[in-house]
Design an enzyme around this catalytic site. Structure first.
Site, PDB file in Angstrom:
ATOM      1  N   SER A   1      -2.643  -7.860   2.919  1.00 56.21           N
ATOM      2  CA  SER A   1      -2.876  -7.769   4.370  1.00 56.21           C
ATOM      3  C   SER A   1      -3.188  -9.157   4.931  1.00 56.21           C
ATOM      4  O   SER A   1      -2.742  -9.498   6.022  1.00 56.21           O
ATOM      5  CB  SER A   1      -4.036  -6.819   4.653  1.00 56.21           C
ATOM      6  OG  SER A   1      -3.736  -5.533   4.173  1.00 56.21           O
TER       7      SER A   1
ATOM      8  N   LYS B   1     -15.098  -9.074   4.084  1.00 54.36           N
ATOM      9  CA  LYS B   1     -13.985  -9.268   5.025  1.00 54.36           C
ATOM     10  C   LYS B   1     -14.392  -8.921   6.452  1.00 54.36           C
ATOM     11  O   LYS B   1     -15.147  -7.974   6.665  1.00 54.36           O
ATOM     12  CB  LYS B   1     -12.810  -8.362   4.628  1.00 54.36           C
ATOM     13  CG  LYS B   1     -12.168  -8.731   3.302  1.00 54.36           C
ATOM     14  CD  LYS B   1     -11.017  -7.783   3.002  1.00 54.36           C
ATOM     15  CE  LYS B   1     -10.353  -8.112   1.667  1.00 54.36           C
ATOM     16  NZ  LYS B   1      -9.408  -7.047   1.259  1.00 54.36           N
TER      17      LYS B   1
ATOM     18  N   ARG C   1      -1.889  -6.252  -8.437  1.00 50.65           N
ATOM     19  CA  ARG C   1      -0.698  -7.036  -8.103  1.00 50.65           C
ATOM     20  C   ARG C   1      -0.541  -8.183  -9.099  1.00 50.65           C
ATOM     21  O   ARG C   1       0.330  -8.175  -9.934  1.00 50.65           O
ATOM     22  CB  ARG C   1      -0.812  -7.602  -6.680  1.00 50.65           C
ATOM     23  CG  ARG C   1      -0.692  -6.560  -5.594  1.00 50.65           C
ATOM     24  CD  ARG C   1      -1.158  -7.094  -4.288  1.00 50.65           C
ATOM     25  NE  ARG C   1      -2.536  -7.573  -4.395  1.00 50.65           N
ATOM     26  CZ  ARG C   1      -3.267  -8.022  -3.404  1.00 50.65           C
ATOM     27  NH1 ARG C   1      -2.755  -8.111  -2.205  1.00 50.65           N
ATOM     28  NH2 ARG C   1      -4.510  -8.405  -3.587  1.00 50.65           N
TER      29      ARG C   1
ATOM     30  N   HIS D   1       0.846  -1.207   0.000  1.00 48.56           N
ATOM     31  CA  HIS D   1       0.000   0.000   0.000  1.00 48.56           C
ATOM     32  C   HIS D   1       0.879   1.254   0.000  1.00 48.56           C
ATOM     33  O   HIS D   1       0.611   2.211  -0.729  1.00 48.56           O
ATOM     34  CB  HIS D   1      -0.879   0.065   1.260  1.00 48.56           C
ATOM     35  CG  HIS D   1      -1.878  -1.049   1.404  1.00 48.56           C
ATOM     36  ND1 HIS D   1      -1.907  -1.883   2.495  1.00 48.56           N
ATOM     37  CD2 HIS D   1      -2.896  -1.448   0.599  1.00 48.56           C
ATOM     38  CE1 HIS D   1      -2.915  -2.737   2.375  1.00 48.56           C
ATOM     39  NE2 HIS D   1      -3.527  -2.513   1.223  1.00 48.56           N
TER      40      HIS D   1
HETATM   41  O1  PNS Z   1      -8.883  -3.292   0.460  1.00 44.67           O
HETATM   42  P1  PNS Z   1     -10.090  -3.927  -0.167  1.00 44.67           P
HETATM   43  O2  PNS Z   1     -10.802  -4.811   0.836  1.00 44.67           O
HETATM   44  O3  PNS Z   1      -9.776  -4.653  -1.443  1.00 44.67           O
HETATM   45  O4  PNS Z   1     -11.080  -2.712  -0.554  1.00 44.67           O
HETATM   46  C1  PNS Z   1     -12.348  -2.978  -1.112  1.00 44.67           C
HETATM   47  C2  PNS Z   1     -13.263  -1.750  -0.993  1.00 44.67           C
HETATM   48  C3  PNS Z   1     -13.365  -1.323   0.474  1.00 44.67           C
HETATM   49  C4  PNS Z   1     -12.712  -0.611  -1.815  1.00 44.67           C
HETATM   50  C5  PNS Z   1     -14.664  -2.180  -1.544  1.00 44.67           C
HETATM   51  O5  PNS Z   1     -15.152  -3.288  -0.824  1.00 44.67           O
HETATM   52  C6  PNS Z   1     -15.666  -1.033  -1.498  1.00 44.67           C
HETATM   53  O6  PNS Z   1     -15.697  -0.216  -2.389  1.00 44.67           O
HETATM   54  N1  PNS Z   1     -16.477  -0.964  -0.403  1.00 44.67           N
HETATM   55  C7  PNS Z   1     -17.482   0.072  -0.244  1.00 44.67           C
HETATM   56  C8  PNS Z   1     -18.863  -0.474  -0.596  1.00 44.67           C
HETATM   57  C9  PNS Z   1     -19.079  -0.513  -2.099  1.00 44.67           C
HETATM   58  O7  PNS Z   1     -19.171   0.505  -2.763  1.00 44.67           O
HETATM   59  N2  PNS Z   1     -19.170  -1.733  -2.626  1.00 44.67           N
HETATM   60  C10 PNS Z   1     -19.435  -1.950  -4.034  1.00 44.67           C
HETATM   61  C11 PNS Z   1     -18.203  -1.841  -4.886  1.00 44.67           C
HETATM   62  S1  PNS Z   1     -18.648  -2.178  -6.570  1.00 44.67           S
END
Ligand code: PNS
Length: 166
Positions: free
Chosen positions: A130, A43, A92, A19
């Site tokens: 992570s 998660k 990645r 990150h």
């Molecule tokens: O670090 P991560 O877990 O890969 O991040 C994922 C994240 C938090 C960016 C994604 O789950 C997200 O956008 N969450 C907010 C809710 C949302 O908008 N979900 C629909 C995405 S299409």
């Protein structure tokens, strides 16, 4: 050349050098980088939101054009709330692509103004996540190549407490 603001959404449970690499590179391209801690319903974080923010703050505080924020809800609502419509995500390995592509397209469908920019990870960190860092920590492996000292300390403290909040 640096342009406008970009936000970097994620779970950051916890922040890793992967990150950090993306944040530093984005901070050289954009005037402002906002790291936004969000909820990924797939998660269950090990760290509380406050703990994740604390580790992020400690790690990025020396980068002048980087700030922190949180958001509870859809990513596109963050765009609507702030007017910042450029999203940073890292790629990645090939397996990231399906998920990222799906998310970028769904967000675009929900909010046509949004632009998702991808930065390829530094090959040094291409396999680190992570989740992997938490697994290495739980099995007593060396964390030094993957997370800053402060994050390592917090991970070891958390594991000593059995992953439970106080
Ligand atoms: O670090 P991560 O877990 O890969 O991040 C994922 C994240 C938090 C960016 C994604 O789950 C997200 O956008 N969450 C907010 C809710 C949302 O908008 N979900 C629909 C995405 S299409």
């Amino acid at each position: 050349m640096r342009k406008g603001a970009i936000f970097y959404p994620g779970t950051f449970d916890p922040i890793t050098y992967g990150h950090v690499d993306l944040i530093e590179r984005a901070s050289r391209i954009f005037d402002e980088v906002i790291i936004v801690v969000m909820k990924n319903i797939k998660k269950k974080p090990l760290f509380t939101l406050e703990e994740r923010l604390d580790m992020l703050k400690n790690t990025v505080e020396k980068i002048p054009n980087v700030s922190l924020d949180t958001h509870d809800g859809l990513l596109i609502d963050y765009v609507k709330k702030t007017g910042i419509n450029v999203v940073l995500r890292g790629l990645r390995v090939v397996s990231d692509f399906d998920y990222e592509f799906q998310m970028a397209l769904a967000n675009k469908e929900l909010c046509p103004d949004i632009e998702t920019l991808f930065l390829m990870t530094n090959p040094k960190y291409s396999f680190i996540s992570s989740s992997l860092v938490k697994e290495i920590a739980a099995m007593g492996g060396n964390l030094d190549p993957w997370v800053p000292d402060y994050v390592k300390k917090k991970l070891l403290e958390k594991l000593r407490k059995g992953g439970k909040d106080e």
